[in-house]
Design a protein around this motif. Structure first.
Motif, PDB file in Angstrom:
ATOM      1  N   UNK A 123      38.304  29.476  37.071  1.00 57.88           N
ATOM      2  CA  UNK A 123      38.567  30.871  36.295  1.00 57.88           C
ATOM      3  C   UNK A 123      39.192  32.354  37.469  1.00 57.88           C
ATOM      4  N   UNK A 124      38.426  31.540  38.705  1.00 58.83           N
ATOM      5  CA  UNK A 124      38.834  32.235  39.428  1.00 58.83           C
ATOM      6  C   UNK A 124      40.516  32.687  39.893  1.00 58.83           C
ATOM      7  N   UNK A 125      40.855  30.835  40.143  1.00 59.10           N
ATOM      8  CA  UNK A 125      42.493  31.526  40.874  1.00 59.10           C
ATOM      9  C   UNK A 125      42.596  32.348  39.750  1.00 59.10           C
ATOM     10  N   UNK A 126      43.135  32.074  38.396  1.00 61.62           N
ATOM     11  CA  UNK A 126      43.942  32.965  37.223  1.00 61.62           C
ATOM     12  C   UNK A 126      42.933  34.238  37.384  1.00 61.62           C
ATOM     13  N   UNK A 127      42.364  34.914  37.097  1.00 57.29           N
ATOM     14  CA  UNK A 127      41.730  36.213  37.632  1.00 57.29           C
ATOM     15  C   UNK A 127      42.769  36.689  38.673  1.00 57.29           C
ATOM     16  N   UNK A 128      43.187  36.280  39.104  1.00 55.74           N
ATOM     17  CA  UNK A 128      44.128  37.101  40.760  1.00 55.74           C
ATOM     18  C   UNK A 128      45.880  37.418  39.554  1.00 55.74           C
ATOM     19  N   UNK A 129      45.712  36.970  38.677  1.00 58.42           N
ATOM     20  CA  UNK A 129      46.882  37.148  37.091  1.00 58.42           C
ATOM     21  C   UNK A 129      46.893  38.734  36.741  1.00 58.42           C
ATOM     22  N   UNK A 130      45.893  38.982  36.182  1.00 58.34           N
ATOM     23  CA  UNK A 130      45.544  39.993  36.065  1.00 58.34           C
ATOM     24  C   UNK A 130      44.290  41.148  36.772  1.00 58.34           C
ATOM     25  N   UNK A 131      45.033  41.958  36.743  1.00 65.47           N
ATOM     26  CA  UNK A 131      43.442  42.610  37.558  1.00 65.47           C
ATOM     27  C   UNK A 131      42.599  43.663  36.591  1.00 65.47           C
ATOM     28  N   UNK A 136      45.291  47.181  28.013  1.00 62.48           N
ATOM     29  CA  UNK A 136      45.857  46.196  26.875  1.00 62.48           C
ATOM     30  C   UNK A 136      47.257  46.305  26.452  1.00 62.48           C
ATOM     31  N   UNK A 137      48.184  47.523  26.800  1.00 65.80           N
ATOM     32  CA  UNK A 137      49.504  47.227  26.135  1.00 65.80           C
ATOM     33  C   UNK A 137      50.472  46.634  28.257  1.00 65.80           C
ATOM     34  N   UNK A 138      49.557  46.474  29.003  1.00 70.17           N
ATOM     35  CA  UNK A 138      50.482  46.763  29.587  1.00 70.17           C
ATOM     36  C   UNK A 138      49.418  44.522  30.651  1.00 70.17           C
ATOM     37  N   UNK A 139      48.772  44.398  29.721  1.00 69.62           N
ATOM     38  CA  UNK A 139      48.585  42.645  29.749  1.00 69.62           C
ATOM     39  C   UNK A 139      49.854  41.931  30.654  1.00 69.62           C
ATOM     40  N   UNK A 140      50.737  41.751  28.825  1.00 70.59           N
ATOM     41  CA  UNK A 140      51.642  40.668  29.685  1.00 70.59           C
ATOM     42  C   UNK A 140      52.956  40.943  30.600  1.00 70.59           C
ATOM     43  N   UNK A 141      52.716  42.503  30.600  1.00 70.23           N
ATOM     44  CA  UNK A 141      53.268  42.932  31.874  1.00 70.23           C
ATOM     45  C   UNK A 141      53.125  42.853  33.714  1.00 70.23           C
ATOM     46  N   UNK A 142      51.851  43.127  33.496  1.00 65.46           N
ATOM     47  CA  UNK A 142      51.350  42.170  34.916  1.00 65.46           C
ATOM     48  C   UNK A 142      51.236  41.242  35.246  1.00 65.46           C
ATOM     49  N   UNK A 143      50.609  39.797  33.670  1.00 64.47           N
ATOM     50  CA  UNK A 143      50.831  38.778  34.511  1.00 64.47           C
ATOM     51  C   UNK A 143      52.104  38.228  34.658  1.00 64.47           C
ATOM     52  N   UNK A 144      53.239  38.888  33.921  1.00 67.38           N
ATOM     53  CA  UNK A 144      54.738  37.991  34.179  1.00 67.38           C
ATOM     54  C   UNK A 144      54.381  38.453  35.680  1.00 67.38           C
TER      55      UNK A 144
END
Length: 227
Positions: A123-131, A136-144
């Protein structure tokens, strides 16, 4: 003429045997064998003090879980520093100017830190992918973007080490060639050029040590994020 400057970065081969292998094993031959005695010679004492100070400085801010990597990272630091500095000697080859070797060191170690993070604290490792607090609109872009930056890390490690050493070696060779050409024609100009060559050599020695430290330091930071 321009192609001749890059001949020093070609892996030398003698009788079908790549001399790159000899260059990789040479640093370990030069190190003194540790002894179990109370008294050590000056070289062994200096080596032990350097490794102890480096390990303490590198792992002081890290969690206890990362201290298991002390032996690996300290050995990698000494190995890279030896390869970088030995490559500055005349008639020698610097293996760390090869991107394939640097990526071969960076990718497995980076992958090990990622696997440790996914196994111990997914969970902590994957949390780095999304500040936190991302719209909500920026979530897919930031993850990529964060995923791309994660996979670029080993490439950045290898390219940084290769580019710095290659640029330094080329600059030294260009300055040395200019000094030899100017010496018979314009001695007064060749003297400051030779002094500049000396300063560049000292700078390259510092760069060789600093880049080895930066390589290991970044690996320790990646490890800290996943431990």
């Amino acid at each position: 003429m321009a192609l001749g400057f890059f001949d020093q970065f070609m892996s030398p081969v003698f009788l079908g045997i790549p001399l790159n292998i000899i260059a990789l094993t040479l640093p370990w031959v030069l190190y003194p064998t540790p002894t179990a005695g109370w008294l050590k010679n000056r070289v062994s004492a200096l080596q032990a003090q350097f490794i102890g100070q480096f390990t303490q400085q590198l792992f002081a801010p890290l969690n206890k879980g990362a201290h298991k990597w002390a032996l690996l990272l300290a050995s990698l630091m000494v190995f890279l520093m030896s390869l970088n500095t030995l490559g500055l000697l005349p008639y020698t080859f610097t293996p760390t100017t090869q991107l394939s070797l640097n990526l071969g060191l960076a990718v497995p170690l980076w992958m090990a830190t990622v696997i440790i993070g996914m196994r111990n604290q997914p969970s902590h490792a994957l949390a780095h992918l999304l500040p936190e607090g991302t719209p909500i609109l920026l979530i897919p872009t930031l993850i990529i973007i964060e995923t791309i930056s994660l996979f670029i890390r080993p490439l950045a490690l290898g390219v940084r080490l290769t580019a710095n050493l290659t640029a330094g070696h080329l600059l030294i060779q260009l300055t040395a060639t200019a000094t030899l050409v100017l010496a018979p024609m314009m001695p007064l100009v060749a003297i400051p050029t030779a002094f500049l060559l000396l300063l560049l050599t000292l700078l390259e020695v510092a760069v060789a040590m600093i880049q080895a430290y930066v390589f290991v330091l970044l690996l320790s930071l990646y490890l800290q994020e996943n431990v």
